[in-house]
Design a protein around this motif. Structure first.
Motif, mmCIF file in Angstrom:
data_model
loop_
_atom_site.group_PDB
_atom_site.id
_atom_site.type_symbol
_atom_site.label_atom_id
_atom_site.label_comp_id
_atom_site.label_asym_id
_atom_site.label_seq_id
_atom_site.Cartn_x
_atom_site.Cartn_y
_atom_site.Cartn_z
ATOM 1 N N VAL A 1 0.834 -1.207 0.000
ATOM 2 C CA VAL A 1 0.000 0.000 0.000
ATOM 3 C C VAL A 1 0.870 1.258 0.000
ATOM 4 C CG1 VAL A 1 -1.723 1.343 1.275
ATOM 5 C CG2 VAL A 1 -1.914 -1.160 1.157
ATOM 6 N N VAL A 2 1.800 1.330 0.936
ATOM 7 C CA VAL A 2 2.624 2.528 1.095
ATOM 8 C C VAL A 2 3.499 2.778 -0.143
ATOM 9 C CG1 VAL A 2 4.485 3.576 2.441
ATOM 10 C CG2 VAL A 2 2.624 2.381 3.604
ATOM 11 N N THR A 3 4.103 1.733 -0.665
ATOM 12 C CA THR A 3 4.980 1.886 -1.830
ATOM 13 C C THR A 3 4.185 2.335 -3.045
ATOM 14 O OG1 THR A 3 6.442 0.145 -0.989
ATOM 15 C CG2 THR A 3 6.673 0.731 -3.310
ATOM 16 N N TYR A 4 3.002 1.773 -3.233
ATOM 17 C CA TYR A 4 2.170 2.162 -4.369
ATOM 18 C C TYR A 4 1.746 3.622 -4.248
ATOM 19 C CZ TYR A 4 -1.592 1.759 -7.878
ATOM 20 O OH TYR A 4 -2.411 1.928 -8.971
ATOM 21 N N VAL A 5 1.346 4.038 -3.054
ATOM 22 C CA VAL A 5 0.957 5.441 -2.852
ATOM 23 C C VAL A 5 2.123 6.376 -3.160
ATOM 24 C CG1 VAL A 5 0.328 7.167 -1.100
ATOM 25 C CG2 VAL A 5 -0.877 4.973 -1.182
ATOM 26 N N GLU A 6 3.318 5.978 -2.747
ATOM 27 C CA GLU A 6 4.500 6.829 -2.938
ATOM 28 C C GLU A 6 4.975 6.877 -4.389
ATOM 29 O OE1 GLU A 6 7.305 5.160 -0.225
ATOM 30 O OE2 GLU A 6 6.515 6.239 1.523
ATOM 31 N N THR A 7 4.662 5.847 -5.159
ATOM 32 C CA THR A 7 5.227 5.753 -6.514
ATOM 33 C C THR A 7 4.193 5.747 -7.630
ATOM 34 O OG1 THR A 7 5.224 3.318 -6.481
ATOM 35 C CG2 THR A 7 7.195 4.430 -5.612
ATOM 36 N N PHE A 8 2.918 5.970 -7.313
ATOM 37 C CA PHE A 8 1.891 5.834 -8.338
ATOM 38 C C PHE A 8 2.069 6.763 -9.554
ATOM 39 C CE2 PHE A 8 -0.101 9.343 -6.040
ATOM 40 C CZ PHE A 8 -0.700 10.081 -7.054
ATOM 41 N N PRO A 9 2.660 7.968 -9.408
ATOM 42 C CA PRO A 9 2.848 8.769 -10.627
ATOM 43 C C PRO A 9 3.721 8.059 -11.663
ATOM 44 C CG PRO A 9 3.085 10.145 -8.676
ATOM 45 C CD PRO A 9 3.077 8.727 -8.198
ATOM 46 N N ILE A 10 4.774 7.403 -11.197
ATOM 47 C CA ILE A 10 5.643 6.658 -12.117
ATOM 48 C C ILE A 10 4.901 5.437 -12.650
ATOM 49 C CG2 ILE A 10 7.825 5.394 -12.354
ATOM 50 C CD1 ILE A 10 8.898 7.119 -10.044
ATOM 51 N N HIS A 11 4.187 4.744 -11.763
ATOM 52 C CA HIS A 11 3.389 3.576 -12.170
ATOM 53 C C HIS A 11 2.447 3.937 -13.317
ATOM 54 C CE1 HIS A 11 -0.389 1.283 -12.023
ATOM 55 N NE2 HIS A 11 0.345 0.237 -11.659
ATOM 56 N N ASP A 12 1.754 5.073 -13.173
ATOM 57 C CA ASP A 12 0.767 5.464 -14.174
ATOM 58 C C ASP A 12 1.408 5.864 -15.499
ATOM 59 O OD1 ASP A 12 -1.052 4.974 -12.225
ATOM 60 O OD2 ASP A 12 -1.616 7.058 -11.867
ATOM 61 N N ILE A 13 2.668 6.295 -15.443
ATOM 62 C CA ILE A 13 3.377 6.671 -16.675
ATOM 63 C C ILE A 13 3.873 5.436 -17.412
ATOM 64 C CG2 ILE A 13 5.557 7.667 -17.491
ATOM 65 C CD1 ILE A 13 3.389 9.729 -17.200
ATOM 66 N N VAL A 14 4.442 4.496 -16.682
ATOM 67 C CA VAL A 14 5.042 3.327 -17.349
ATOM 68 C C VAL A 14 4.026 2.244 -17.647
ATOM 69 C CG1 VAL A 14 7.314 3.776 -16.365
ATOM 70 C CG2 VAL A 14 5.735 2.257 -15.150
#
Length: 215
Positions: free
Chosen positions: A110-123
């Protein structure tokens, strides 16, 4: 003559060395990631990427054939880093503490996804978690399944189908975290704890029969 040779050797020693290939590649990918986040993938050009990375255009094509290919490489790097984050969280638990490891895995997800979701959504612009053959999902799922099966071997829980439970936890964590991201919450700590405990309940782990304390 001897003095001139010494000066020549000194100049050679001080000459800048070419960066190692892995450093050059990392800088190229970092530049692309920054531009994708700032401008979006479609609006970013290869010329802008090489200019930001301070490399020749030929260097880009040495590693990638297109902008889509560097986006895919960033996706793989993101997944590797995500997996490493979960492994670090799980690795901090005692060996054989399957409840603690499962709690750490879910909380860190949960925490990692919240912290990195902008990159997740780009890639992952194609919502990769809905891709039935997605390798990134499978790698993370296998990590979770290993913990569940470890707890089964220790007699902590006995799901009829551990893979189905792993799929439900994986999908539930991802979907629930999408919801908290949408609310733009500044602190996801309480939310991460709630998701963690709810997932543990699926395996029959409740506070009164769990010796580990919440994170």
């Amino acid at each position: 003559m001897r003095q001139n040779t010494t000066k020549l050797n000194t100049r050679v020693a001080k000459a800048p060395r070419t960066k190692p290939a892995e450093v050059r590649l990392d800088e190229l990918m970092n530049a692309a990631e920054r531009l994708f986040l700032d401008k979006g993938v479609e609006s970013t050009t290869i010329n802008e990427i090489v200019e930001a990375a301070e490399v020749a255009k030929g260097t880009f094509y040495h590693y990638f054939s297109s902008k889509n290919e560097i986006q895919e490489a960033l996706g793989k790097r993101y997944t590797d880093q995500f997996l490493a984050s979960l492994e670090t969280a799980v690795g901090a638990c005692a060996e054989g503490d399957w409840i603690g490891q499962l709690r750490a895995w879910i909380y860190a997800s949960v925490v990692t996804y919240v912290e990195t979701f902008p990159i997740h959504d780009i890639v992952y612009t194609n919502h990769h978690h809905h891709d039935r053959s997605n390798q990134a999902k499978n790698a993370i799922l296998d990590q979770l399944l290993g913990i569940i099966e470890g707890g089964m071997a220790a007699g902590l829980w006995a799901p009829e189908n551990p893979r189905v439970v792993a799929l439900l936890i994986y999908s539930g964590v991802h979907g629930a975290t999408d919801d908290v991201i949408a609310t733009q919450a500044k602190d996801c700590t309480a939310f991460a704890q709630a998701v963690t405990e709810s997932c543990l309940h699926m395996l029959g782990v409740f506070p009164d029969n769990d010796s580990t304390s919440p994170k």
